[in-house]
Design a protein around this motif. Structure first.
Motif, PDB file in Angstrom:
ATOM      1  N   ARG A  26       0.836  -1.206   0.000  1.00 54.39           N
ATOM      2  CA  ARG A  26       0.000   0.000   0.000  1.00 54.39           C
ATOM      3  C   ARG A  26       0.868   1.252   0.000  1.00 54.39           C
ATOM      4  O   ARG A  26       2.023   1.223   0.415  1.00 54.39           O
ATOM      5  CB  ARG A  26      -0.942   0.032   1.198  1.00 54.39           C
ATOM      6  CG  ARG A  26      -0.293   0.249   2.562  1.00 54.39           C
ATOM      7  CD  ARG A  26      -0.345   1.690   3.064  1.00 54.39           C
ATOM      8  NE  ARG A  26       0.432   1.891   4.277  1.00 54.39           N
ATOM      9  CZ  ARG A  26       1.705   2.216   4.300  1.00 54.39           C
ATOM     10  NH1 ARG A  26       2.389   2.356   3.176  1.00 54.39           N
ATOM     11  NH2 ARG A  26       2.339   2.386   5.447  1.00 54.39           N
ATOM     12  N   ASN A  28       0.393   5.218   1.401  1.00 50.55           N
ATOM     13  CA  ASN A  28      -0.514   6.122   2.097  1.00 50.55           C
ATOM     14  C   ASN A  28      -0.487   7.483   1.408  1.00 50.55           C
ATOM     15  O   ASN A  28       0.576   8.096   1.279  1.00 50.55           O
ATOM     16  CB  ASN A  28      -0.097   6.255   3.569  1.00 50.55           C
ATOM     17  CG  ASN A  28      -1.152   7.004   4.367  1.00 50.55           C
ATOM     18  OD1 ASN A  28      -2.322   7.049   3.966  1.00 50.55           O
ATOM     19  ND2 ASN A  28      -0.759   7.590   5.483  1.00 50.55           N
ATOM     20  N   GLY A  31      -1.966  11.346   5.785  1.00 45.51           N
ATOM     21  CA  GLY A  31      -2.423  10.938   7.118  1.00 45.51           C
ATOM     22  C   GLY A  31      -1.376  10.059   7.780  1.00 45.51           C
ATOM     23  O   GLY A  31      -1.576   8.871   7.967  1.00 45.51           O
ATOM     24  N   GLU A  32      -0.247  10.686   8.181  1.00 44.08           N
ATOM     25  CA  GLU A  32       0.862   9.876   8.701  1.00 44.08           C
ATOM     26  C   GLU A  32       0.958   9.918  10.222  1.00 44.08           C
ATOM     27  O   GLU A  32       0.877  10.989  10.834  1.00 44.08           O
ATOM     28  CB  GLU A  32       2.161  10.392   8.076  1.00 44.08           C
ATOM     29  CG  GLU A  32       2.988   9.330   7.433  1.00 44.08           C
ATOM     30  CD  GLU A  32       2.296   8.555   6.312  1.00 44.08           C
ATOM     31  OE1 GLU A  32       1.765   7.459   6.605  1.00 44.08           O
ATOM     32  OE2 GLU A  32       2.307   9.009   5.170  1.00 44.08           O
ATOM     33  N   CYS A 163       2.566  -0.499  15.827  1.00 42.17           N
ATOM     34  CA  CYS A 163       1.930   0.196  14.693  1.00 42.17           C
ATOM     35  C   CYS A 163       0.422   0.296  14.876  1.00 42.17           C
ATOM     36  O   CYS A 163      -0.167  -0.394  15.704  1.00 42.17           O
ATOM     37  CB  CYS A 163       2.251  -0.543  13.402  1.00 42.17           C
ATOM     38  SG  CYS A 163       1.522  -2.167  13.328  1.00 42.17           S
ATOM     39  N   GLY A 164      -0.177   1.158  14.078  1.00 45.25           N
ATOM     40  CA  GLY A 164      -1.630   1.288  14.042  1.00 45.25           C
ATOM     41  C   GLY A 164      -2.244   0.249  13.119  1.00 45.25           C
ATOM     42  O   GLY A 164      -1.591  -0.751  12.776  1.00 45.25           O
ATOM     43  N   ILE A 165      -3.473   0.506  12.678  1.00 46.76           N
ATOM     44  CA  ILE A 165      -4.237  -0.479  11.910  1.00 46.76           C
ATOM     45  C   ILE A 165      -4.279  -0.148  10.415  1.00 46.76           C
ATOM     46  O   ILE A 165      -4.821  -0.911   9.611  1.00 46.76           O
ATOM     47  CB  ILE A 165      -5.674  -0.615  12.488  1.00 46.76           C
ATOM     48  CG1 ILE A 165      -6.475  -1.773  11.883  1.00 46.76           C
ATOM     49  CG2 ILE A 165      -6.446   0.700  12.354  1.00 46.76           C
ATOM     50  CD1 ILE A 165      -5.912  -3.147  12.114  1.00 46.76           C
ATOM     51  N   MET A 166      -3.678   0.990  10.024  1.00 56.52           N
ATOM     52  CA  MET A 166      -3.808   1.410   8.624  1.00 56.52           C
ATOM     53  C   MET A 166      -3.327   0.370   7.614  1.00 56.52           C
ATOM     54  O   MET A 166      -4.036   0.046   6.653  1.00 56.52           O
ATOM     55  CB  MET A 166      -3.024   2.705   8.399  1.00 56.52           C
ATOM     56  CG  MET A 166      -2.896   3.053   6.916  1.00 56.52           C
ATOM     57  SD  MET A 166      -2.242   4.669   6.632  1.00 56.52           S
ATOM     58  CE  MET A 166      -0.529   4.476   7.067  1.00 56.52           C
ATOM     59  N   GLY A 320       4.416   6.707   4.593  1.00 52.87           N
ATOM     60  CA  GLY A 320       4.732   5.555   5.441  1.00 52.87           C
ATOM     61  C   GLY A 320       5.300   5.967   6.786  1.00 52.87           C
ATOM     62  O   GLY A 320       5.169   7.124   7.207  1.00 52.87           O
TER      63      GLY A 320
HETATM   64  C1  GLA Z   1       3.662   2.425   9.536  1.00 47.27           C
HETATM   65  C2  GLA Z   1       2.695   1.791  10.508  1.00 47.27           C
HETATM   66  C3  GLA Z   1       1.287   2.378  10.352  1.00 47.27           C
HETATM   67  C4  GLA Z   1       1.316   3.905  10.376  1.00 47.27           C
HETATM   68  C5  GLA Z   1       2.392   4.443   9.461  1.00 47.27           C
HETATM   69  C6  GLA Z   1       2.579   5.935   9.599  1.00 47.27           C
HETATM   70  O1  GLA Z   1       3.334   2.084   8.236  1.00 47.27           O
HETATM   71  O2  GLA Z   1       2.631   0.402  10.320  1.00 47.27           O
HETATM   72  O3  GLA Z   1       0.439   1.860  11.335  1.00 47.27           O
HETATM   73  O4  GLA Z   1       1.448   4.386  11.681  1.00 47.27           O
HETATM   74  O5  GLA Z   1       3.654   3.838   9.680  1.00 47.27           O
HETATM   75  O6  GLA Z   1       1.467   6.618   9.169  1.00 47.27           O
END
Ligand code: GLA
Length: 354
Positions: A26, A28, A31-32, A163-166, A320
């Motif tokens: 992916r 992005n 929205g980082e 990390c988050g869920i993105m 990223g």
């Molecule tokens: C990494 C993490 C995501 C997000 C991005 C920054 O890809 O895995 O969860 O936080 O960095 O936006």
């Protein structure tokens, strides 16, 4: 299952593959570092993928081979993460075992063209592909959102990246030519078709990094501290004025997070209105904030993003997790070829990912 990789699997392991899955990387768009701060993000998928083929091997060890790396990793099923490329496979297989989908050791072949250490979710794609292959092997039913949450648990709990869920949601739910507006609190998603004539170009800056190197986590902890000090559950929802009273660098980190969330909401509107100038403007502001307030860029990447715009992109930004990896630029499709040639001419270490 692609016949070629199936044949290679049989040649390597002398057994018939049981299941496989292919998952994209992916990029992005904007929205980082707001996906773990309660924000809404806007990723899309790449035309680069990873394929995983697997079969049980009736032993207590996983045998894993990646066509991108030499040699084979042979590891006991319960081994913890070690920093090896195979950690993603190990963690995902452990999760699949926990879900009751598999038992014992597996032979695994991984093949793909998503660059690693580039901020384009090679890790989330690998983990998701292993989980999907295991799900299909078990004939189990689990929706993609729940699978994404399981994939995130592998990153958080096994690999140790907070990390988050993105990434897991993006690689699992977005399609080519579509942006996925994802509310990371409710997990509601909206698929928005990228307008005809827009092209998002992902370029590797030539600077690599690893999410496990501690810098991503350092930012995660700073955001956590800022949210605690401001007494909010999600830093994205804190007030800008209140956040300016925080000590440095927390005030700068909070300013990035709060304004990035607003920019992303604006970018979603601009995308729906096919307003490329506004979308590009927000991408440029996002880069300045990510590089300055969030201090997650590198001089080479700042120059690459700046030159991308100077040569005709409407917007360009580091994408990223930061500290290296790729830029994403918005270019009008009819200008993309000439623009790319001129930009790569100035930046010989950069290369086209997608
Ligand atoms: C990494 C993490 C995501 C997000 C991005 C920054 O890809 O895995 O969860 O936080 O960095 O936006």
């Amino acid at each position: 299952m692609s016949a070629d990789i199936e044949i290679r699997f049989e040649a390597i392991y002398a057994r018939v593959p049981a299941a496989s899955a292919t998952v994209p990387g992916r990029v992005n768009l904007i929205g980082e570092h707001i996906d773990y701060n309660g924000g809404t993000v806007l990723p899309t998928t790449l035309d680069k993928t990873v394929t995983v083929v697997l079969a049980p091997n009736d032993s207590g060890s996983h045998k894993m081979r990646s066509e991108g790396y030499d040699g084979e990793s042979l590891r006991a099923v319960n081994e913890p993460a070690s920093g090896d490329w195979s950690d993603g496979v190990m963690g995902a297989l452990a999760k699949a075992a926990e879900l009751g989908w598999i038992r014992g050791g597996f032979d695994v072949l991984v093949s793909g063209n998503i660059p690693g250490g580039a901020g384009v979710s090679s890790s989330a794609a690998l983990i998701t592909a292993v989980l999907r292959a295991a799900r299909s092997h078990a004939g189990a039913v689990l929706d993609e959102k729940t699978l994404a949450l399981k994939a995130r648990e592998v990153e958080n709990d096994y690999i140790g990246v907070p990390c988050g869920i993105m990434d897991q949601m993006a690689v699992g739910l977005a399609g080519l030519g579509e942006a996925l507006a994802l509310d990371t609190v409710s997990l509601e998603t909206e698929v928005i078709t990228i307008p005809d004539g827009w092209r998002f170009v992902t370029l590797h800056s030539g600077v690599s990094r690893k999410l496990t190197d501690g810098r991503y986590e350092a930012r995660f902890i700073e955001c956590e501290r800022a949210a605690e000090a401001l007494e909010v559950t999600h830093l994205c929802h804190a007030g800008l004025e209140e956040s300016s009273a925080l000590p440095d660098p927390l005030s700068a980190r909070a300013r990035h997070v709060i304004t990035e969330h607003q920019r992303t909401l604006g970018a979603i509107k601009a995308l729906k209105a096919a307003d490329s100038a506004e979308f590009g403007r927000l991408m440029n502001e996002s880069h300045v904030s990510y590089s300055g307030d969030f201090d997650a860029s590198k001089p080479e990447i700042d120059t690459l993003a700046r030159d991308a715009v100077a040569l005709g992109a409407l917007g360009s930004r580091l994408t990223g997790g930061g500290f290296g990896g790729c830029t994403v630029s918005l270019v009008m499709a009819d200008k993309a070829d000439g623009w790319l040639e001129a930009l790569l001419g100035r930046h010989p270490n950069a290369w086209l990912v997608s």
